[in-house]
Each structure stands twice: as C-alpha cells, then as structure tokens.
Design a protein around this motif. Structure first.
Motif, PDB file in Angstrom:
ATOM      1  N   GLU A   1       0.814  -1.197   0.000  1.00  0.00           N
ATOM      2  CA  GLU A   1       0.000   0.000   0.000  1.00  0.00           C
ATOM      3  C   GLU A   1       0.849   1.248   0.000  1.00  0.00           C
ATOM      4  O   GLU A   1       0.341   2.356   0.050  1.00  0.00           O
ATOM      5  CB  GLU A   1      -0.980  -0.025   1.175  1.00  0.00           C
TER       6      GLU A   1
ATOM      7  N   GLU B   1      -1.680 -10.084  -8.426  1.00  0.00           N
ATOM      8  CA  GLU B   1      -2.921  -9.462  -8.903  1.00  0.00           C
ATOM      9  C   GLU B   1      -3.137  -9.836 -10.368  1.00  0.00           C
ATOM     10  O   GLU B   1      -2.307  -9.550 -11.214  1.00  0.00           O
ATOM     11  CB  GLU B   1      -2.860  -7.936  -8.762  1.00  0.00           C
TER      12      GLU B   1
ATOM     13  N   ASN C   1      -1.990   0.880 -10.926  1.00  0.00           N
ATOM     14  CA  ASN C   1      -0.947   1.009  -9.905  1.00  0.00           C
ATOM     15  C   ASN C   1       0.408   1.363 -10.505  1.00  0.00           C
ATOM     16  O   ASN C   1       1.157   2.156  -9.938  1.00  0.00           O
ATOM     17  CB  ASN C   1      -0.851  -0.268  -9.067  1.00  0.00           C
TER      18      ASN C   1
ATOM     19  N   LEU D   1       4.194  -5.877  -6.538  1.00  0.00           N
ATOM     20  CA  LEU D   1       2.844  -5.319  -6.518  1.00  0.00           C
ATOM     21  C   LEU D   1       1.914  -6.040  -7.491  1.00  0.00           C
ATOM     22  O   LEU D   1       0.752  -6.290  -7.180  1.00  0.00           O
ATOM     23  CB  LEU D   1       2.927  -3.833  -6.869  1.00  0.00           C
TER      24      LEU D   1
ATOM     25  N   VAL E   1       2.633   4.598  -9.497  1.00  0.00           N
ATOM     26  CA  VAL E   1       4.009   4.484  -8.996  1.00  0.00           C
ATOM     27  C   VAL E   1       4.950   5.341  -9.834  1.00  0.00           C
ATOM     28  O   VAL E   1       5.786   6.083  -9.295  1.00  0.00           O
ATOM     29  CB  VAL E   1       4.479   3.020  -8.974  1.00  0.00           C
TER      30      VAL E   1
ATOM     31  N   ASN F   1      -3.465  -3.545 -12.242  1.00  0.00           N
ATOM     32  CA  ASN F   1      -2.007  -3.481 -12.378  1.00  0.00           C
ATOM     33  C   ASN F   1      -1.572  -2.232 -13.139  1.00  0.00           C
ATOM     34  O   ASN F   1      -0.638  -1.538 -12.729  1.00  0.00           O
ATOM     35  CB  ASN F   1      -1.472  -4.738 -13.046  1.00  0.00           C
TER      36      ASN F   1
END
Length: 162
Positions: free
Chosen positions: A3, A31, A40, A27, A44, A37
């Motif tokens: 997280e 998933e 995220n 990460l 990032v 994906n």
C-alpha cells in the motif's frame, strides 16, 4: 498487497528505477486484474518521477483506447500509426521524443506536454498496449528511461498475459 512504495531520496534516475522495478513486480505478481495493475504502475511512475502524464493505451480492434492513467485529461482513441503512440504501435519500438512539436503528426492531447516516451507492450510479435509518458519539460527522457521502461513492459507482459 503493498500500500506504499519506497522511494529513495537524492538518488539518480537509474537508482530510482532500480528500486521501484522490484517493488512494481511484487505489486503486480499476485494481482490478475490487468486494469488494477496498469493503474498502480501509472501511480508508482508518477509518484516516483513527477511525470506530467503517465498511462496506458490498450489495443482494441484497430485503435489504441485510453486505459488507466495519472494526470490531466487525455485523448481517448488513437489510430494505428498516428502520433507518437500510434507510431510506437506500428513500428513495435520505443519512441523517444525530446520535443513533441518537432514530431511529425504529433497529437496534442495537452499543450503542456513538451517531451514524450512511448514504449510498446509486446506479447510475442503483437503489441497489446503502449505505455505513454509525457513531460512538461523539453528533452526530459533519455536512454535510461528507455532501458528501464522497456524492462517494466516486459514485467507487465509476463504478469498480465500469461
């Protein structure tokens, strides 16, 4: 599930990529949802580098269609071979553009975008998406970005397409 992401301070661009790529891999490993994906990864990259815009366009039929991204509003659809993204799709290779205004046929989704790098996601010989990263500064991307963003796209292909 992570997280938060560790970002080193006072590090070179290469060092930041070296730190975040394994974190991105962790990460996305467990998933299976592609959009989760890609969302995220966009977050990032924007957090790590402060990019003006970072996101994905997915190949759907004969167009690139906007996927998860971070930044201001974006073009929704891009045709094959058009603009920087469509060219990366057509040529199946990274497009490193120091000045978008000098790129023939550049699609100006935002007038604030000054330089861009687009990396195709290849599954075998097929492009399934492109990673589009824009900067509001000229000549903001280089071979370091290309090297690590291409590695990132290989990670995404391995995790999302297998």
């Amino acid at each position: 599930m992570a997280e938060s992401i560790y970002l080193p301070t006072n590090a070179s661009k290469a060092e930041i990529y070296q730190v975040i790529l394994p974190q991105i891999e962790a990460l996305i490993t467990d998933e299976s949802d592609l959009y989760a994906n890609l969302a995220n990864v966009s977050a990032v990259l924007r957090e790590a580098f402060g990019f003006f815009w970072v996101g994905f366009y997915l190949v759907k039929n004969d167009q690139l269609v906007l996927g998860p991204f971070q930044g201001p509003l974006a073009c929704t659809r891009i045709n094959f071979g058009k603009g920087v993204c469509g060219t990366a799709w057509k040529e199946k290779k990274t497009q490193l553009v120091p000045d978008v205004d000098a790129f023939p046929g550049h699609i100006a989704c935002s007038s604030a975008s000054k330089s861009e790098i687009v990396v195709p996601g290849l599954h075998g010989e097929d492009v399934w998406c492109v990673l589009d990263v824009d900067s509001d500064r000229l000549d903001d991307f280089d071979e370091v970005d290309q090297q690590y963003l291409e590695q990132l796209m290989q990670l995404l292909d391995k995790q999302t397409m297998n």
